[in-house]
Design a protein around this motif. Structure first.
Motif, PDB file in Angstrom:
ATOM      1  N   GLY A 143       1.617  -7.877  13.314  1.00  0.00           N
ATOM      2  CA  GLY A 143       2.076  -6.687  14.023  1.00  0.00           C
ATOM      3  C   GLY A 143       0.903  -5.877  14.528  1.00  0.00           C
ATOM      4  N   ASP A 144       1.177  -4.988  15.484  1.00  0.00           N
ATOM      5  CA  ASP A 144       0.125  -4.129  16.033  1.00  0.00           C
ATOM      6  C   ASP A 144      -0.017  -2.831  15.243  1.00  0.00           C
ATOM      7  OD1 ASP A 144      -0.475  -5.774  18.401  1.00  0.00           O
ATOM      8  OD2 ASP A 144       1.558  -5.249  19.015  1.00  0.00           O
ATOM      9  N   ILE A 145       1.123  -2.208  14.940  1.00  0.00           N
ATOM     10  CA  ILE A 145       1.132  -0.894  14.296  1.00  0.00           C
ATOM     11  C   ILE A 145       2.109  -0.935  13.126  1.00  0.00           C
ATOM     12  CG2 ILE A 145       1.593   1.574  14.601  1.00  0.00           C
ATOM     13  CD1 ILE A 145       1.139   1.126  17.623  1.00  0.00           C
ATOM     14  N   GLY A 146       1.724  -0.355  12.007  1.00  0.00           N
ATOM     15  CA  GLY A 146       2.610  -0.262  10.856  1.00  0.00           C
ATOM     16  C   GLY A 146       2.831   1.179  10.452  1.00  0.00           C
ATOM     17  N   ILE A 147       4.007   1.466   9.903  1.00  0.00           N
ATOM     18  CA  ILE A 147       4.302   2.766   9.305  1.00  0.00           C
ATOM     19  C   ILE A 147       4.675   2.501   7.856  1.00  0.00           C
ATOM     20  CG2 ILE A 147       5.581   4.914   9.446  1.00  0.00           C
ATOM     21  CD1 ILE A 147       4.114   4.344  11.984  1.00  0.00           C
ATOM     22  N   ILE A 148       3.869   3.015   6.927  1.00  0.00           N
ATOM     23  CA  ILE A 148       4.042   2.693   5.509  1.00  0.00           C
ATOM     24  C   ILE A 148       4.099   3.958   4.669  1.00  0.00           C
ATOM     25  CG2 ILE A 148       2.862   0.478   5.759  1.00  0.00           C
ATOM     26  CD1 ILE A 148       0.359   1.793   4.538  1.00  0.00           C
ATOM     27  N   ALA A 149       4.567   3.803   3.443  1.00  0.00           N
ATOM     28  CA  ALA A 149       4.534   4.907   2.483  1.00  0.00           C
ATOM     29  C   ALA A 149       3.096   5.147   2.043  1.00  0.00           C
ATOM     30  CB  ALA A 149       5.409   4.579   1.276  1.00  0.00           C
ATOM     31  N   GLY A 150       2.737   6.412   1.898  1.00  0.00           N
ATOM     32  CA  GLY A 150       1.370   6.765   1.524  1.00  0.00           C
ATOM     33  C   GLY A 150       0.970   6.295   0.146  1.00  0.00           C
ATOM     34  N   THR A 151       1.937   5.898  -0.677  1.00  0.00           N
ATOM     35  CA  THR A 151       1.638   5.430  -2.033  1.00  0.00           C
ATOM     36  C   THR A 151       1.135   3.984  -2.042  1.00  0.00           C
ATOM     37  OG1 THR A 151       3.976   4.845  -2.249  1.00  0.00           O
ATOM     38  CG2 THR A 151       3.289   6.971  -3.147  1.00  0.00           C
ATOM     39  N   VAL A 152       1.244   3.290  -0.921  1.00  0.00           N
ATOM     40  CA  VAL A 152       0.835   1.882  -0.841  1.00  0.00           C
ATOM     41  C   VAL A 152      -0.630   1.800  -0.437  1.00  0.00           C
ATOM     42  CG1 VAL A 152       1.202  -0.288   0.390  1.00  0.00           C
ATOM     43  CG2 VAL A 152       3.153   1.099  -0.305  1.00  0.00           C
ATOM     44  N   ASP A 153      -1.386   0.935  -1.113  1.00  0.00           N
ATOM     45  CA  ASP A 153      -2.800   0.748  -0.796  1.00  0.00           C
ATOM     46  C   ASP A 153      -2.921   0.015   0.542  1.00  0.00           C
ATOM     47  OD1 ASP A 153      -5.504   0.295  -0.690  1.00  0.00           O
ATOM     48  OD2 ASP A 153      -5.578  -1.048  -2.425  1.00  0.00           O
ATOM     49  N   PRO A 154      -3.536   0.643   1.565  1.00  0.00           N
ATOM     50  CA  PRO A 154      -3.653  -0.009   2.872  1.00  0.00           C
ATOM     51  C   PRO A 154      -4.817  -0.982   2.974  1.00  0.00           C
ATOM     52  CG  PRO A 154      -4.589   2.183   2.978  1.00  0.00           C
ATOM     53  CD  PRO A 154      -4.053   2.016   1.584  1.00  0.00           C
ATOM     54  N   GLY A 155      -5.585  -1.127   1.903  1.00  0.00           N
ATOM     55  CA  GLY A 155      -6.730  -2.027   1.941  1.00  0.00           C
ATOM     56  C   GLY A 155      -7.764  -1.567   2.954  1.00  0.00           C
ATOM     57  N   ARG A 156      -8.159  -2.467   3.842  1.00  0.00           N
ATOM     58  CA  ARG A 156      -9.183  -2.147   4.839  1.00  0.00           C
ATOM     59  C   ARG A 156      -8.591  -1.681   6.170  1.00  0.00           C
ATOM     60  NH1 ARG A 156     -13.718  -6.988   4.178  1.00  0.00           N
ATOM     61  NH2 ARG A 156     -14.191  -6.601   1.969  1.00  0.00           N
ATOM     62  N   LEU A 157      -7.292  -1.474   6.216  1.00  0.00           N
ATOM     63  CA  LEU A 157      -6.670  -1.033   7.457  1.00  0.00           C
ATOM     64  C   LEU A 157      -7.085   0.402   7.785  1.00  0.00           C
ATOM     65  CD1 LEU A 157      -3.017  -2.371   7.043  1.00  0.00           C
ATOM     66  CD2 LEU A 157      -4.951  -3.476   8.182  1.00  0.00           C
ATOM     67  N   THR A 158      -7.110   0.720   9.057  1.00  0.00           N
ATOM     68  CA  THR A 158      -7.356   2.095   9.506  1.00  0.00           C
ATOM     69  C   THR A 158      -6.038   2.853   9.436  1.00  0.00           C
ATOM     70  OG1 THR A 158      -9.098   1.354  11.014  1.00  0.00           O
ATOM     71  CG2 THR A 158      -8.146   3.522  11.426  1.00  0.00           C
ATOM     72  N   THR A 159      -6.044   4.040   8.858  1.00  0.00           N
ATOM     73  CA  THR A 159      -4.808   4.802   8.660  1.00  0.00           C
ATOM     74  C   THR A 159      -4.897   6.196   9.255  1.00  0.00           C
ATOM     75  OG1 THR A 159      -5.521   5.622   6.490  1.00  0.00           O
ATOM     76  CG2 THR A 159      -4.266   3.552   6.530  1.00  0.00           C
ATOM     77  N   TYR A 160      -3.721   6.724   9.604  1.00  0.00           N
ATOM     78  CA  TYR A 160      -3.600   8.082  10.129  1.00  0.00           C
ATOM     79  C   TYR A 160      -2.334   8.710   9.532  1.00  0.00           C
ATOM     80  CZ  TYR A 160      -6.470   5.792  13.712  1.00  0.00           C
ATOM     81  OH  TYR A 160      -7.423   5.057  14.375  1.00  0.00           O
ATOM     82  N   PRO A 161      -2.347  10.007   9.208  1.00  0.00           N
ATOM     83  CA  PRO A 161      -1.131  10.661   8.709  1.00  0.00           C
ATOM     84  C   PRO A 161      -0.035  10.635   9.776  1.00  0.00           C
ATOM     85  CG  PRO A 161      -3.072  12.030   8.353  1.00  0.00           C
ATOM     86  CD  PRO A 161      -3.495  10.926   9.263  1.00  0.00           C
ATOM     87  N   PHE A 162       1.203  10.490   9.333  1.00  0.00           N
ATOM     88  CA  PHE A 162       2.314  10.500  10.281  1.00  0.00           C
ATOM     89  C   PHE A 162       3.303  11.617   9.960  1.00  0.00           C
ATOM     90  CE2 PHE A 162       6.406   8.372  11.811  1.00  0.00           C
ATOM     91  CZ  PHE A 162       6.242   8.834  13.097  1.00  0.00           C
ATOM     92  N   ARG A 163       4.120  11.457   8.946  1.00  0.00           N
ATOM     93  CA  ARG A 163       5.112  12.471   8.581  1.00  0.00           C
ATOM     94  C   ARG A 163       5.253  12.544   7.060  1.00  0.00           C
ATOM     95  NH1 ARG A 163       8.717  13.786  12.764  1.00  0.00           N
ATOM     96  NH2 ARG A 163       7.546  13.696  14.713  1.00  0.00           N
ATOM     97  N   SER A 164       5.931  13.576   6.608  1.00  0.00           N
ATOM     98  CA  SER A 164       6.237  13.735   5.182  1.00  0.00           C
ATOM     99  C   SER A 164       7.739  13.908   5.016  1.00  0.00           C
ATOM    100  CB  SER A 164       5.524  14.964   4.599  1.00  0.00           C
ATOM    101  OG  SER A 164       4.126  14.823   4.669  1.00  0.00           O
ATOM    102  N   ASP A 165       8.275  13.298   3.989  1.00  0.00           N
ATOM    103  CA  ASP A 165       9.691  13.448   3.663  1.00  0.00           C
ATOM    104  C   ASP A 165       9.869  13.041   2.209  1.00  0.00           C
ATOM    105  OD1 ASP A 165      12.303  14.134   4.020  1.00  0.00           O
ATOM    106  OD2 ASP A 165      12.852  12.396   5.234  1.00  0.00           O
TER     107      ASP A 165
END
Length: 311
Positions: A143-165
């Protein structure tokens, strides 16, 4: 041996879905046509590409080699279309987004609708997955873009904040638990649940949490939307777990009550993840920037609400 792009795309979908039926559906092909294509590919190669079992399909060593090359070739074809699109005016292409249930149902529809309106030549392939699955698939280039829960370790992926709920328990307004302000997930596992389809990422997540407690999740009814869950909860069919944003909207028109879940996993910080932002096609980069821009006003509104609540 001739495999066209439709063959390669179908085979990639089948391997990633673990099923010829679901792979055919993702490739927008009839099951009979998809099965014929796979069989013709195996006959042309002279070797099996899939191991077929009752639980689904898995690639053989030859199949694993093929899917790796298929991803590369399909990616190159997409880049070709992207480069040629500049001569036709404007961005054009397809971006594949993998999302967990919460983001997919609560936040992505609005973000994607405004983006797609502004970019009529761009298509989005949106798929629901568990957050830990998404990390692996984005890292592999599936995939190109993922949206994940912040509790999951993203490893070496680049991450950006999205939303909170956060997830809350919804019950009928006259249910005994409606008097509670907070409850733990383990306390309600003796109750009947109204939930999403068992194949949904959220339902699999909740089932795994119940298993960790050593109890089954008593899923009485399976639906395709959180709104449907709330409507059956209102009619005393069972209790449900939905995002707080869904509950706050449903409470306005339904006789239900939202009860906070005390479990740490109920708080959901949603994160955008990509393998390499600079390596993304321009339209995928623009989608990431668009989602980040939409997230900033939402964060400001949430911060204002929290601040007001302390006074």
């Amino acid at each position: 041996m001739r495999f066209d792009l439709t063959d390669l795309s179908l085979f990639r979908h089948v391997v990633e879905a673990g099923s010829i039926t679901r792979g055919a559906d993702r490739a927008h092909l009839a099951l009979a046509a998809a099965s014929t294509r796979i069989r013709n590919m195996e006959e042309a190669l002279g070797a099996p590409l899939l191991v077929r079992a009752r639980q689904g399909v898995t690639p053989t060593p030859a199949g694993r080699t093929l899917v790796q090359h298929a991803r590369t070739m399909l990616g190159q074809a997409e880049r070709l279309r992207e480069d040629l699109a500049t001569y036709a005016g404007g961005l054009a292409g397809q971006v594949r987004v993998l999302s967990n249930t919460n983001a997919l149902t609560e936040f992505l529809p609005e973000a994607l609708s405004t983006f797609l309106t502004a970019h009529p030549n761009v298509n989005v392939d949106l798929e629901e997955r568990l957050s830990d699955e998404i990390v692996g698939l984005i890292a592999e280039g599936v995939g190109d873009i993922g949206i994940i829960a912040g509790t999951v370790d993203p490893g070496r992926l680049t991450t950006y904040p999205f939303r909170s709920d956060r997830f809350v328990l919804v019950v009928a307004r006259d249910h005994p638990l409606a008097k509670r302000d907070k409850v733990e997930f383990a306390e309600v596992l003796d109750l009947d649940f109204v939930g999403l389809d068992r194949a949904s990422a959220l339902q699999r997540f909740l089932s795994s949490k119940a298993t960790q407690v050593g109890r089954p999740l008593r899923l009485r009814v399976q639906l395709r939307s959180f709104e449907g869950v709330c409507r059956l909860v209102e009619r005393h069919v069972g209790v449900g777990i939905v995002p707080a944003t869904t509950a706050s909207s449903a409470i306005k028109s339904m006789a239900i009550k939202a009860v906070d879940l005390a479990d740490p996993w109920a708080l959901r910080e949603l994160t955008i993840c990509v393998r390499d932002f600079k390596a993304l096609p321009p339209y995928a980069q623009q989608l990431v920037e668009h989602m980040r821009a939409e997230a900033r006003p939402a964060e400001a509104r949430q911060a204002k609400t929290r601040h007001a609540g302390t006074h």
